[in-house]
Design a protein around this motif. Structure first.
Motif, mmCIF file in Angstrom:
data_model
loop_
_atom_site.group_PDB
_atom_site.id
_atom_site.type_symbol
_atom_site.label_atom_id
_atom_site.label_comp_id
_atom_site.label_asym_id
_atom_site.label_seq_id
_atom_site.Cartn_x
_atom_site.Cartn_y
_atom_site.Cartn_z
ATOM 1 N N THR A 163 0.820 -1.219 0.000
ATOM 2 C CA THR A 163 0.000 0.000 0.000
ATOM 3 C C THR A 163 0.856 1.273 0.000
ATOM 4 O OG1 THR A 163 -0.191 -0.380 2.385
ATOM 5 C CG2 THR A 163 -2.091 -0.968 1.033
ATOM 6 N N TRP A 165 1.276 5.714 0.751
ATOM 7 C CA TRP A 165 1.214 6.552 1.955
ATOM 8 C C TRP A 165 0.028 7.498 1.970
ATOM 9 C CZ3 TRP A 165 1.262 11.206 -0.242
ATOM 10 C CH2 TRP A 165 2.028 11.407 -1.406
ATOM 11 N N LYS A 189 2.635 -5.141 3.410
ATOM 12 C CA LYS A 189 3.827 -4.282 3.423
ATOM 13 C C LYS A 189 3.340 -2.850 3.193
ATOM 14 C CE LYS A 189 6.737 -2.171 1.484
ATOM 15 N NZ LYS A 189 6.913 -0.711 1.726
ATOM 16 N N GLU A 192 6.642 2.964 3.508
ATOM 17 C CA GLU A 192 7.644 3.314 4.521
ATOM 18 C C GLU A 192 7.434 4.719 5.089
ATOM 19 O OE1 GLU A 192 7.941 2.252 1.441
ATOM 20 O OE2 GLU A 192 9.841 2.779 0.505
ATOM 21 N N VAL A 241 -1.291 -0.930 -4.554
ATOM 22 C CA VAL A 241 -1.755 0.436 -4.806
ATOM 23 C C VAL A 241 -0.528 1.325 -4.754
ATOM 24 C CG1 VAL A 241 -3.342 2.269 -4.144
ATOM 25 C CG2 VAL A 241 -3.885 -0.099 -3.550
ATOM 26 N N GLY A 242 -0.275 2.059 -5.812
ATOM 27 C CA GLY A 242 0.887 2.939 -5.815
ATOM 28 C C GLY A 242 1.141 3.503 -7.197
ATOM 29 N N GLU A 243 2.370 3.881 -7.429
ATOM 30 C CA GLU A 243 2.710 4.547 -8.681
ATOM 31 C C GLU A 243 2.732 3.573 -9.860
ATOM 32 O OE1 GLU A 243 5.969 7.164 -9.060
ATOM 33 O OE2 GLU A 243 5.765 7.902 -7.012
ATOM 34 N N THR A 246 6.021 1.740 -10.337
ATOM 35 C CA THR A 246 6.225 0.659 -9.364
ATOM 36 C C THR A 246 5.417 -0.566 -9.773
ATOM 37 O OG1 THR A 246 6.332 2.398 -7.686
ATOM 38 C CG2 THR A 246 6.303 0.142 -6.891
ATOM 39 N N GLN A 253 8.965 -8.330 -11.339
ATOM 40 C CA GLN A 253 9.458 -9.099 -10.196
ATOM 41 C C GLN A 253 8.623 -10.362 -9.957
ATOM 42 O OE1 GLN A 253 10.607 -4.878 -8.084
ATOM 43 N NE2 GLN A 253 9.208 -6.220 -6.996
ATOM 44 N N GLU A 264 -3.777 -0.740 -8.621
ATOM 45 C CA GLU A 264 -4.449 0.567 -8.601
ATOM 46 C C GLU A 264 -3.347 1.615 -8.650
ATOM 47 O OE1 GLU A 264 -8.258 -0.891 -5.968
ATOM 48 O OE2 GLU A 264 -7.206 0.948 -5.391
ATOM 49 N N LEU A 265 -3.218 2.299 -9.784
ATOM 50 C CA LEU A 265 -2.033 3.121 -10.043
ATOM 51 C C LEU A 265 -2.395 4.609 -10.131
ATOM 52 C CD1 LEU A 265 -0.565 0.633 -12.680
ATOM 53 C CD2 LEU A 265 -0.149 0.668 -10.225
ATOM 54 N N CYS A 298 -5.424 9.546 -5.607
ATOM 55 C CA CYS A 298 -5.357 9.018 -6.979
ATOM 56 C C CYS A 298 -6.521 9.484 -7.822
ATOM 57 C CB CYS A 298 -5.312 7.496 -6.935
ATOM 58 S SG CYS A 298 -6.717 6.787 -6.091
ATOM 59 N N GLU A 395 1.417 13.123 -13.476
ATOM 60 C CA GLU A 395 0.748 13.139 -12.177
ATOM 61 C C GLU A 395 1.606 13.911 -11.175
ATOM 62 O OE1 GLU A 395 0.600 9.519 -9.750
ATOM 63 O OE2 GLU A 395 -1.534 9.889 -9.411
HETATM 64 P P1 NAD Z 1 4.904 3.972 -4.632
HETATM 65 O O1 NAD Z 1 4.638 3.181 -5.852
HETATM 66 O O2 NAD Z 1 6.167 4.719 -4.531
HETATM 67 O O3 NAD Z 1 4.870 3.013 -3.330
HETATM 68 C C1 NAD Z 1 3.737 2.223 -3.040
HETATM 69 C C2 NAD Z 1 4.201 1.005 -2.270
HETATM 70 O O4 NAD Z 1 5.013 0.209 -3.120
HETATM 71 C C3 NAD Z 1 5.046 1.313 -1.040
HETATM 72 O O5 NAD Z 1 4.660 0.438 0.001
HETATM 73 C C4 NAD Z 1 6.448 1.023 -1.513
HETATM 74 O O6 NAD Z 1 7.340 0.656 -0.485
HETATM 75 C C5 NAD Z 1 6.203 -0.163 -2.436
HETATM 76 N N1 NAD Z 1 7.248 -0.401 -3.428
HETATM 77 C C6 NAD Z 1 8.078 0.493 -4.013
HETATM 78 N N2 NAD Z 1 8.909 -0.135 -4.866
HETATM 79 C C7 NAD Z 1 8.603 -1.462 -4.833
HETATM 80 C C8 NAD Z 1 9.089 -2.616 -5.497
HETATM 81 N N3 NAD Z 1 10.088 -2.550 -6.377
HETATM 82 N N4 NAD Z 1 8.528 -3.807 -5.217
HETATM 83 C C9 NAD Z 1 7.501 -3.900 -4.347
HETATM 84 N N5 NAD Z 1 7.004 -2.835 -3.668
HETATM 85 C C10 NAD Z 1 7.537 -1.632 -3.920
HETATM 86 O O7 NAD Z 1 3.633 4.913 -4.449
HETATM 87 P P2 NAD Z 1 3.417 6.064 -3.353
HETATM 88 O O8 NAD Z 1 4.285 7.215 -3.703
HETATM 89 O O9 NAD Z 1 3.506 5.451 -1.985
HETATM 90 O O10 NAD Z 1 1.879 6.420 -3.593
HETATM 91 C C11 NAD Z 1 1.418 7.381 -4.487
HETATM 92 C C12 NAD Z 1 0.953 6.745 -5.788
HETATM 93 O O11 NAD Z 1 -0.094 5.815 -5.536
HETATM 94 C C13 NAD Z 1 0.370 7.744 -6.766
HETATM 95 O O12 NAD Z 1 0.829 7.468 -8.058
HETATM 96 C C14 NAD Z 1 -1.123 7.485 -6.686
HETATM 97 O O13 NAD Z 1 -1.866 7.866 -7.814
HETATM 98 C C15 NAD Z 1 -1.154 6.021 -6.452
HETATM 99 N N6 NAD Z 1 -2.432 5.616 -5.874
HETATM 100 C C16 NAD Z 1 -3.362 4.992 -6.688
HETATM 101 C C17 NAD Z 1 -4.611 4.639 -6.175
HETATM 102 C C18 NAD Z 1 -5.655 4.009 -7.061
HETATM 103 O O14 NAD Z 1 -6.651 3.542 -6.539
HETATM 104 N N7 NAD Z 1 -5.483 3.978 -8.367
HETATM 105 C C19 NAD Z 1 -4.913 4.911 -4.841
HETATM 106 C C20 NAD Z 1 -3.951 5.548 -4.052
HETATM 107 C C21 NAD Z 1 -2.716 5.886 -4.583
#
Ligand code: NAD
Length: 501
Positions: A163, A165, A189, A192, A241-243, A246, A253, A264-265, A298, A395
């Motif tokens: 997830t 932050w 996980k 951080e 959920v993240g970038e 990633t 991986q 969910e990106l 997001c 973004e």
């Molecule tokens: P991020 O991708 O940097 O990190 C998200 C998670 O992925 C963290 O827990 C991080 O430690 C982990 N991570 C990073 N590298 C990894 C790897 N190589 N392998 C496995 N895990 C890894 O995202 P962020 O900066 O924490 O969050 C913001 C992003 O999340 C924005 O792009 C936002 O749009 C997106 N987001 C999307 C939604 C959705 O529903 N589409 C919802 C919330 C946030």
């Protein structure tokens, strides 16, 4: 009304144990310290909140094995028992909602007015999926003249949940609740930058009686614990959920172990305002959907597409309102925008102010840092932008709105679809036929017409293009966390082809 001082005093009480004992992982029902730790600091003033156990590949291996060992009994538990347990977790969340929200505001910088509701949304997520648990395995009956086919669903196995932050508690529950309801065990996980509320969730689950190993918490960085989780052979699926970039790394991986992934990106969501719209309501929604939750959301409507016949008037009203937004301490109930999550993100968001200026857009509001401490920025608005500018394409993920004008519906659609992302779209028009036509062609997973983002848990949530893969919500969540099996029974003496006879 509770004030900032009261919130700070309460927060101090909640944080005391983390200050002295750190934030530990929780594996197989046990607190586990890491061999090393990392720091989590508040974006308000950079003060140290706590040292956090730094999980590594060995911690992930331990957690994955615990999740694997716990899986058969959890998967076999009757759905109504799982339902009762998940409702107990929801009770626990409600009982500690204030603590969760206080910690989360301090950890993320997002304002109390939103985070207090987000904590309760976490409980709603558990209640909704708890109620679905008894029917999660239900299938279909698909008869033919010769065979009777029946389908049944089985939980896929131990899953990894990773997830971000932004609104971390709500988003974690949005993934973990359906996984548990489906009968999966979980290794979580969290990001951080915001580890506090994930620890609270793990504790609440433990106290509610979730068996050891069913939910395991491993803190750590993406390239360490995150990567190890996506590569672990015992983990059958990754809900992430993240970038966007990633997500792409995770897909690579997880390739060797054939991970099922749900992503969910990111987003660059358009809010399109036609000249026949209810402009008062549209203005409120435009402002809410980009400046609430610090714009670190997001589904934020980070691109305003406004019809040129009304653009000047709309922009003038927008500028006044944006300049009046209250930036302040996230625990002050009056605050509307708090500090950005951390320095790197602050630098990223502010760099777009220079990028927008250099590309020739007009900085109509904000753009400046607030104060010398913490990562506060004035809500920012660029007008006179073109769709090909970086502030219109990338973004930013902050309180940062780019406005582009359009002449007619065809141009609006071209601009709206002219980005890599496709998460949400918001449409403002009184013309029902146009709304139907436009929403049909808009490239987005979720569209709201004449409304801000209002979630209904049974509906599908997710994006197209670079915004994601798969859907959450309702039964779509179970489709991800479960396998569907078909069994075909011969119903009569149908003729079997005889080879070699
Ligand atoms: P991020 O991708 O940097 O990190 C998200 C998670 O992925 C963290 O827990 C991080 O430690 C982990 N991570 C990073 N590298 C990894 C790897 N190589 N392998 C496995 N895990 C890894 O995202 P962020 O900066 O924490 O969050 C913001 C992003 O999340 C924005 O792009 C936002 O749009 C997106 N987001 C999307 C939604 C959705 O529903 N589409 C919802 C919330 C946030």
């Amino acid at each position: 009304m509770t004030d900032l001082a009261t919130h700070l005093a309460k927060l101090d009480t909640h944080l005391a144990r983390f200050r002295s004992g750190g934030i530990l992982n929780l594996i197989d029902g046990q607190d586990v310290a890491g061999d090393a730790t990392f720091e989590t600091r508040s974006p308000v003033d950079e003060t140290l909140i706590a040292h956090v156990a730094l999980g590594d590949a060995a911690s992930i291996d331990r957690a994955a094995k615990a999740a694997k060992a716990a899986f058969p009994a959890w998967a076999a538990m009757p759905g109504d028992q799982r339902k009762a347990l998940l409702h107990c977790i929801a009770d626990g969340i409600e009982a500690r909602a204030e603590e969760i929200a206080l910690c989360e505001c301090w950890d993320t910088g997002q304002a109390w007015r939103f985070m207090s509701k987000a904590a309760l949304r976490g409980a709603e997520n558990f209640r909704y999926f708890a109620d679905q648990a008894p029917a999660a395995r239900d299938g279909q009956s698909l008869p033919t003249p010769t065979h009777w086919n029946v389908t049944i669903r089985h939980p896929i196995g131990p899953v990894g949940v990773i997830t971000p932050w932004n609104t971390p508690f709500m988003l974690s529950t949005w993934k973990i609740a359906p996984a548990l309801a489906a009968g999966c065990t979980v290794v979580h996980k969290p990001a951080e930058f915001s580890p506090l509320s994930a620890r609270l969730l793990a504790e609440i689950c433990n106290e509610a009686g979730l068996p050891p190993g069913v939910l395991n918490l491993v803190n750590g960085v993406g390239e360490g614990a995150g990567r190890a989780l996506t590569e672990h052979p015992d983990i059958k699926a990754i809900a992430f959920v993240g970038e966007t970039r990633t997500g792409s790394m995770i897909m690579k991986q997880g390739a060797d172990t054939l991970k099922r992934v749900h992503f969910e990106l990111g987003g660059k969501n358009p809010v399109i305002v036609f000249d026949d719209a209810d402009l008062d309501r549209a203005l409120d929604a435009v402002i809410f959907m980009i400046y609430s939750l610090n714009g670190e959301r997001c589904t934020s409507s980070s691109r305003l597409l406004v019809q040129d016949s009304i653009a000047d008037k709309f922009h003038a009203r927008l500028v006044d309102r944006v300049n009046a937004i209250r930036v302040g301490h996230p625990l002050d109930p009056a605050t509307e925008v708090g500090p950005l999550i951390h320095r790197t993100h602050f630098d990223k968001v502010t760099s777009y102010v220079e990028i927008g200026r250099a590309d020739g857009a007009t900085l109509a509001a904000g753009g400046l840092r607030v104060g010398g401490e913490g990562w506060f920025i004035r809500p920012t608005l660029f007008t006179n932008a073109r769709s090909d500018m970086r502030i219109s394409q990338e973004e930013v993920f902050g309180p940062f709105l780019t406005s582009i004008t359009f002449a007619d519906e065809a141009e609006a659609l071209r601009i709206a679809n002219g980005v890599a992302y496709g998460l949400t779209g918001y449409l403002w028009t009184q013309d029902l036929t146009r709304a139907l036509r436009f929403s049909e062609r808009l490239e987005a997973g979720m569209i709201w017409v004449n409304s801000e983002n209002v979630r209904h848990l049974p509906t599908p949530f997710g994006g197209v293009k670079s915004s994601g893969i798969g859907r959450d919500g309702g039964d779509w969540s179970f489709d991800f966390y479960m396998e569907t099996k078909n069994t075909s029974f011969a119903t009569g003496q149908h003729k079997i082809q005889r080879l070699g006879a």
